[in-house]
Write a protein that holds these residues in place. Sequence first.
Motif, PDB file in Angstrom:
ATOM      1  N   LEU A   1       0.863  -1.183   0.000  1.00  0.00           N
ATOM      2  CA  LEU A   1       0.000   0.000   0.000  1.00  0.00           C
ATOM      3  C   LEU A   1       0.900   1.233   0.000  1.00  0.00           C
ATOM      4  N   ARG A   2       0.793   2.032  -1.047  1.00  0.00           N
ATOM      5  CA  ARG A   2       1.719   3.149  -1.233  1.00  0.00           C
ATOM      6  C   ARG A   2       1.040   4.510  -1.264  1.00  0.00           C
ATOM      7  N   ALA A   3      -0.195   4.578  -0.846  1.00  0.00           N
ATOM      8  CA  ALA A   3      -0.918   5.847  -0.874  1.00  0.00           C
ATOM      9  C   ALA A   3      -0.240   6.861   0.034  1.00  0.00           C
ATOM     10  N   GLY A   4      -0.436   8.111  -0.278  1.00  0.00           N
ATOM     11  CA  GLY A   4       0.072   9.188   0.555  1.00  0.00           C
ATOM     12  C   GLY A   4      -1.067  10.081   1.004  1.00  0.00           C
ATOM     13  N   GLY A   5      -0.717  11.108   1.744  1.00  0.00           N
ATOM     14  CA  GLY A   5      -1.696  12.113   2.162  1.00  0.00           C
ATOM     15  C   GLY A   5      -2.864  11.561   2.946  1.00  0.00           C
ATOM     16  N   ARG A   6      -4.042  12.089   2.633  1.00  0.00           N
ATOM     17  CA  ARG A   6      -5.253  11.699   3.369  1.00  0.00           C
ATOM     18  C   ARG A   6      -5.609  10.234   3.159  1.00  0.00           C
ATOM     19  N   ARG A   7      -5.350   9.719   1.967  1.00  0.00           N
ATOM     20  CA  ARG A   7      -5.651   8.299   1.717  1.00  0.00           C
ATOM     21  C   ARG A   7      -4.807   7.416   2.631  1.00  0.00           C
ATOM     22  N   ARG A   8      -3.553   7.761   2.807  1.00  0.00           N
ATOM     23  CA  ARG A   8      -2.682   7.000   3.710  1.00  0.00           C
ATOM     24  C   ARG A   8      -3.219   7.075   5.140  1.00  0.00           C
ATOM     25  N   GLN A   9      -3.608   8.261   5.564  1.00  0.00           N
ATOM     26  CA  GLN A   9      -4.156   8.425   6.907  1.00  0.00           C
ATOM     27  C   GLN A   9      -5.401   7.564   7.089  1.00  0.00           C
ATOM     28  N   ALA A  10      -6.256   7.547   6.062  1.00  0.00           N
ATOM     29  CA  ALA A  10      -7.468   6.722   6.138  1.00  0.00           C
ATOM     30  C   ALA A  10      -7.096   5.246   6.231  1.00  0.00           C
ATOM     31  N   GLU A  11      -6.121   4.803   5.433  1.00  0.00           N
ATOM     32  CA  GLU A  11      -5.682   3.397   5.501  1.00  0.00           C
ATOM     33  C   GLU A  11      -5.166   3.059   6.892  1.00  0.00           C
ATOM     34  N   GLU A  12      -4.381   3.948   7.467  1.00  0.00           N
ATOM     35  CA  GLU A  12      -3.827   3.711   8.804  1.00  0.00           C
ATOM     36  C   GLU A  12      -4.936   3.600   9.847  1.00  0.00           C
ATOM     37  N   ILE A  13      -5.894   4.489   9.779  1.00  0.00           N
ATOM     38  CA  ILE A  13      -7.007   4.458  10.733  1.00  0.00           C
ATOM     39  C   ILE A  13      -7.817   3.184  10.566  1.00  0.00           C
ATOM     40  N   ILE A  14      -8.113   2.830   9.326  1.00  0.00           N
ATOM     41  CA  ILE A  14      -8.915   1.630   9.065  1.00  0.00           C
ATOM     42  C   ILE A  14      -8.160   0.375   9.483  1.00  0.00           C
ATOM     43  N   LEU A  15      -6.882   0.274   9.151  1.00  0.00           N
ATOM     44  CA  LEU A  15      -6.101  -0.902   9.565  1.00  0.00           C
ATOM     45  C   LEU A  15      -5.993  -0.988  11.080  1.00  0.00           C
ATOM     46  N   THR A  16      -5.828   0.140  11.739  1.00  0.00           N
ATOM     47  CA  THR A  16      -5.771   0.142  13.201  1.00  0.00           C
ATOM     48  C   THR A  16      -7.086  -0.374  13.774  1.00  0.00           C
ATOM     49  N   GLY A  17      -8.192   0.110  13.248  1.00  0.00           N
ATOM     50  CA  GLY A  17      -9.507  -0.354  13.708  1.00  0.00           C
ATOM     51  C   GLY A  17      -9.714  -1.833  13.449  1.00  0.00           C
ATOM     52  N   ILE A  18      -9.362  -2.272  12.243  1.00  0.00           N
ATOM     53  CA  ILE A  18      -9.492  -3.699  11.907  1.00  0.00           C
ATOM     54  C   ILE A  18      -8.676  -4.539  12.870  1.00  0.00           C
ATOM     55  N   PHE A  19      -7.461  -4.109  13.134  1.00  0.00           N
ATOM     56  CA  PHE A  19      -6.601  -4.871  14.042  1.00  0.00           C
ATOM     57  C   PHE A  19      -7.165  -4.907  15.453  1.00  0.00           C
ATOM     58  N   LEU A  20      -7.589  -3.763  15.975  1.00  0.00           N
ATOM     59  CA  LEU A  20      -8.086  -3.732  17.352  1.00  0.00           C
ATOM     60  C   LEU A  20      -9.352  -4.572  17.518  1.00  0.00           C
TER      61      LEU A  20
ATOM     62  N   HIS B   1     -10.338 -15.205  13.024  1.00  0.00           N
ATOM     63  CA  HIS B   1      -9.829 -15.146  11.658  1.00  0.00           C
ATOM     64  C   HIS B   1     -10.951 -14.775  10.688  1.00  0.00           C
ATOM     65  N   SER B   2     -12.111 -15.360  10.875  1.00  0.00           N
ATOM     66  CA  SER B   2     -13.265 -15.005  10.042  1.00  0.00           C
ATOM     67  C   SER B   2     -13.617 -13.531  10.209  1.00  0.00           C
ATOM     68  N   ARG B   3     -13.514 -13.057  11.427  1.00  0.00           N
ATOM     69  CA  ARG B   3     -13.788 -11.638  11.698  1.00  0.00           C
ATOM     70  C   ARG B   3     -12.815 -10.757  10.929  1.00  0.00           C
ATOM     71  N   LEU B   4     -11.534 -11.118  10.948  1.00  0.00           N
ATOM     72  CA  LEU B   4     -10.526 -10.373  10.194  1.00  0.00           C
ATOM     73  C   LEU B   4     -10.864 -10.364   8.706  1.00  0.00           C
ATOM     74  N   LEU B   5     -11.188 -11.535   8.169  1.00  0.00           N
ATOM     75  CA  LEU B   5     -11.524 -11.636   6.748  1.00  0.00           C
ATOM     76  C   LEU B   5     -12.720 -10.759   6.401  1.00  0.00           C
ATOM     77  N   ASN B   6     -13.742 -10.779   7.241  1.00  0.00           N
ATOM     78  CA  ASN B   6     -14.940  -9.961   7.008  1.00  0.00           C
ATOM     79  C   ASN B   6     -14.629  -8.472   7.050  1.00  0.00           C
ATOM     80  N   LEU B   7     -13.826  -8.064   8.017  1.00  0.00           N
ATOM     81  CA  LEU B   7     -13.475  -6.648   8.142  1.00  0.00           C
ATOM     82  C   LEU B   7     -12.657  -6.173   6.946  1.00  0.00           C
ATOM     83  N   LEU B   8     -11.705  -6.996   6.528  1.00  0.00           N
ATOM     84  CA  LEU B   8     -10.905  -6.635   5.354  1.00  0.00           C
ATOM     85  C   LEU B   8     -11.766  -6.568   4.103  1.00  0.00           C
ATOM     86  N   ALA B   9     -12.695  -7.524   3.958  1.00  0.00           N
ATOM     87  CA  ALA B   9     -13.580  -7.521   2.785  1.00  0.00           C
ATOM     88  C   ALA B   9     -14.461  -6.278   2.762  1.00  0.00           C
TER      89      ALA B   9
END
Length: 189
Positions: free
Chosen positions: A136-155, A173-181
């Motif tokens: 994932l190579r996005a920058g700016g606001r898209r990167r910030q959104a990815e970071e927030i979403i990945l943090t939420g998915i992980f938590l 694991h199913s929960r992780l798959l669903n969140l990523l999807a």
Amino acid sequence: MNKMSDASHILNAALELAQAQDNWYDLSLVELADRCNTSIPEIHSHFADTNAIADAWFAQALEAMLFPGPDNIDHLPAIIRLEHIIWRWFEALAPYHSVTAQMLKSKLHPPHIHHWAPMVFDLSRLVQLWRDMAGLRAGGRRRQAEEIILTGIFLITLSAWCRDNSPQQSDAHSRLLNLLARAEKLGQF
């Protein structure tokens, strides 16, 4: 034994002792020293306290996560790479699932606020590694959104994983798959 194998021996003994007692929070360094046939000062030369032992356990999971994946992983969609990378971290912790959950609970114990800031920085580093490893190579606001979403998915996944008594924590694991999807469906990755 060299210093690294001593530390590894102490870590493994601590995990086994906590698992046998089903209690990380009250892990006794005296009992650990007895189990390792050593002294508390020797344990202290490797680990300042049980929190440092827990940190070493999480560092091992990080190393397992960083281990190169299948040869073709770079050609897979980012969402599949993310699932593979993130779940590898959980799989590394799975042999001591209950103890690991107890470690996290101990770190979050209200009187242990001195553990909270390092956990935030560790989580931020994990998220950055996932982004890099998944391509994932996005920058700016898209990167910030990815970071927030990945943090939420992980938590959310971590919370589910800590409570999951299904074989190999398959519910988490199913929960992780669903969140990523869901994130992918919303165009986040």
